[in-house]
Design a protein around this motif. Structure first.
Motif, mmCIF file in Angstrom:
data_model
loop_
_atom_site.group_PDB
_atom_site.id
_atom_site.type_symbol
_atom_site.label_atom_id
_atom_site.label_comp_id
_atom_site.label_asym_id
_atom_site.label_seq_id
_atom_site.Cartn_x
_atom_site.Cartn_y
_atom_site.Cartn_z
ATOM 1 N N LEU A 1 23.979 -0.177 -1.308
ATOM 2 C CA LEU A 1 23.221 -0.257 -0.051
ATOM 3 C C LEU A 1 21.986 0.631 -0.092
ATOM 4 C CD1 LEU A 1 26.085 -0.342 2.610
ATOM 5 C CD2 LEU A 1 24.520 -2.176 1.995
ATOM 6 N N THR A 2 22.107 1.802 -0.701
ATOM 7 C CA THR A 2 20.964 2.710 -0.811
ATOM 8 C C THR A 2 19.886 2.091 -1.709
ATOM 9 O OG1 THR A 2 22.429 4.611 -0.527
ATOM 10 C CG2 THR A 2 20.245 5.038 -1.446
ATOM 11 N N ALA A 3 20.305 1.492 -2.819
ATOM 12 C CA ALA A 3 19.350 0.849 -3.721
ATOM 13 C C ALA A 3 18.634 -0.302 -3.020
ATOM 14 C CB ALA A 3 20.055 0.360 -4.976
ATOM 15 N N ALA A 4 19.365 -1.092 -2.239
ATOM 16 C CA ALA A 4 18.750 -2.205 -1.507
ATOM 17 C C ALA A 4 17.767 -1.684 -0.464
ATOM 18 C CB ALA A 4 19.828 -3.070 -0.860
ATOM 19 N N ALA A 5 18.082 -0.617 0.223
ATOM 20 C CA ALA A 5 17.194 -0.034 1.236
ATOM 21 C C ALA A 5 15.925 0.521 0.587
ATOM 22 C CB ALA A 5 17.915 1.050 2.016
ATOM 23 N N VAL A 6 16.075 1.180 -0.567
ATOM 24 C CA VAL A 6 14.916 1.724 -1.267
ATOM 25 C C VAL A 6 14.014 0.584 -1.749
ATOM 26 C CG1 VAL A 6 14.199 2.957 -3.356
ATOM 27 C CG2 VAL A 6 15.987 3.907 -1.909
ATOM 28 N N ALA A 7 14.587 -0.490 -2.267
ATOM 29 C CA ALA A 7 13.801 -1.637 -2.723
ATOM 30 C C ALA A 7 13.059 -2.284 -1.555
ATOM 31 C CB ALA A 7 14.692 -2.654 -3.423
ATOM 32 N N LEU A 8 13.719 -2.423 -0.419
ATOM 33 C CA LEU A 8 13.075 -2.997 0.765
ATOM 34 C C LEU A 8 11.942 -2.099 1.256
ATOM 35 C CD1 LEU A 8 13.037 -5.296 2.783
ATOM 36 C CD2 LEU A 8 14.690 -4.035 4.160
ATOM 37 N N THR B 1 7.952 -3.068 1.438
ATOM 38 C CA THR B 1 7.192 -2.909 2.685
ATOM 39 C C THR B 1 5.931 -2.091 2.443
ATOM 40 O OG1 THR B 1 9.235 -3.037 3.954
ATOM 41 C CG2 THR B 1 7.328 -2.093 5.067
ATOM 42 N N VAL B 2 6.038 -1.002 1.696
ATOM 43 C CA VAL B 2 4.875 -0.168 1.397
ATOM 44 C C VAL B 2 3.851 -0.956 0.575
ATOM 45 C CG1 VAL B 2 4.119 1.855 0.076
ATOM 46 C CG2 VAL B 2 6.069 2.028 1.612
ATOM 47 N N ALA B 3 4.306 -1.750 -0.388
ATOM 48 C CA ALA B 3 3.392 -2.540 -1.212
ATOM 49 C C ALA B 3 2.650 -3.576 -0.377
ATOM 50 C CB ALA B 3 4.157 -3.219 -2.341
ATOM 51 N N VAL B 4 3.361 -4.254 0.527
ATOM 52 C CA VAL B 4 2.723 -5.257 1.386
ATOM 53 C C VAL B 4 1.703 -4.608 2.311
ATOM 54 C CG1 VAL B 4 3.141 -6.883 3.278
ATOM 55 C CG2 VAL B 4 4.563 -6.956 1.236
ATOM 56 N N LEU B 5 2.055 -3.478 2.907
ATOM 57 C CA LEU B 5 1.118 -2.783 3.794
ATOM 58 C C LEU B 5 -0.111 -2.289 3.027
ATOM 59 C CD1 LEU B 5 3.564 -0.798 6.103
ATOM 60 C CD2 LEU B 5 2.205 -2.820 6.672
ATOM 61 N N ALA B 6 0.057 -1.800 1.821
ATOM 62 C CA ALA B 6 -1.073 -1.343 1.014
ATOM 63 C C ALA B 6 -1.981 -2.515 0.670
ATOM 64 C CB ALA B 6 -0.579 -0.662 -0.255
ATOM 65 N N TYR B 7 -1.399 -3.661 0.365
ATOM 66 C CA TYR B 7 -2.191 -4.850 0.057
ATOM 67 C C TYR B 7 -3.003 -5.283 1.271
ATOM 68 C CZ TYR B 7 -3.360 -9.669 -1.053
ATOM 69 O OH TYR B 7 -4.029 -10.837 -1.264
ATOM 70 N N ARG B 8 -2.379 -5.293 2.436
ATOM 71 C CA ARG B 8 -3.082 -5.724 3.652
ATOM 72 C C ARG B 8 -4.157 -4.737 4.061
ATOM 73 N NH1 ARG B 8 0.067 -7.631 8.425
ATOM 74 N NH2 ARG B 8 -1.893 -8.668 8.796
ATOM 75 N N ARG B 9 -3.941 -3.444 3.800
ATOM 76 C CA ARG B 9 -4.928 -2.431 4.165
ATOM 77 C C ARG B 9 -6.134 -2.448 3.258
ATOM 78 N NH1 ARG B 9 -3.559 3.240 6.315
ATOM 79 N NH2 ARG B 9 -5.635 3.307 5.484
#
Length: 177
Positions: free
Chosen positions: A11-18, A22-30
């Protein structure tokens, strides 16, 4: 059944991947769009083409995000007021045009259109630059280009005088005798 520590690690690995996604998508949009325009002249002297000089602008989007180019006009400065050339004589992608990240597009206008405007106002030389309106409400302006009727409107580039620019006629060579 199952080990609670392994379940917690999964569960921790899945949360870190998510979170990383999210950070990658936000950086791309910014990253947005960073369009720049470059203005230059070119000739259209290829086989089968009309023999004419063109004023061209190339717009390059230097970022990841896309930008929409709504209008592309050429501003002529040096005549009374501010005049825009474009419209009927402009060639290039149909407007509005979506310019993706790290892509470029070129629009041209015949130098004869600019020359006609300068002849109407009896002005020579003048300066010209590209002005592009974006879908976001902003504008992109290219650098100024000096347009000289004597050089660009006729389609002939006048060569510089040879021999250091002296206007005196050379003396004839003496014959050996």
């Amino acid at each position: 059944m199952s080990d609670p520590i392994a379940r917690l690690a999964a569960l921790t690995a899945a949360a870190v991947a998510l979170a990383a996604l999210t950070v990658a998508v936000l950086a791309y949009r910014r990253s947005g769009a960073r369009p720049t325009a470059r203005l230059y002249h070119m000739n259209n002297f290829g086989p089968g083409d009309a023999k004419e000089f063109l004023i061209a602008t190339t717009v390059t989007n230097g970022a990841l995000g896309a930008v929409q180019v709504v209008t592309c006009e050429f501003e002529v400065r040096g005549v009374r007021g501010r005049h825009m050339v474009g419209g009927q004589g402009r060639r290039g992608p149909e407007l509005p045009f979506r310019l993706e990240g790290h892509q470029s597009a070129t629009w041209t206008v015949p130098a004869a259109d600019v020359a006609e405007l300068l002849r109407v106002y009896d002005k020579n030389p003048a300066r010209i630059r590209a002005v592009l309106a974006l879908g976001s409400g902003g504008t992109v302006k290219g650098g100024w280009f000096r347009f000289d009727l004597d050089k660009w409107a006729t389609g002939v580039v006048v060569p510089a005088p040879r021999g250091g620019g002296s206007k005196q006629a050379a003396a004839p060579a003496k014959a050996k005798g």
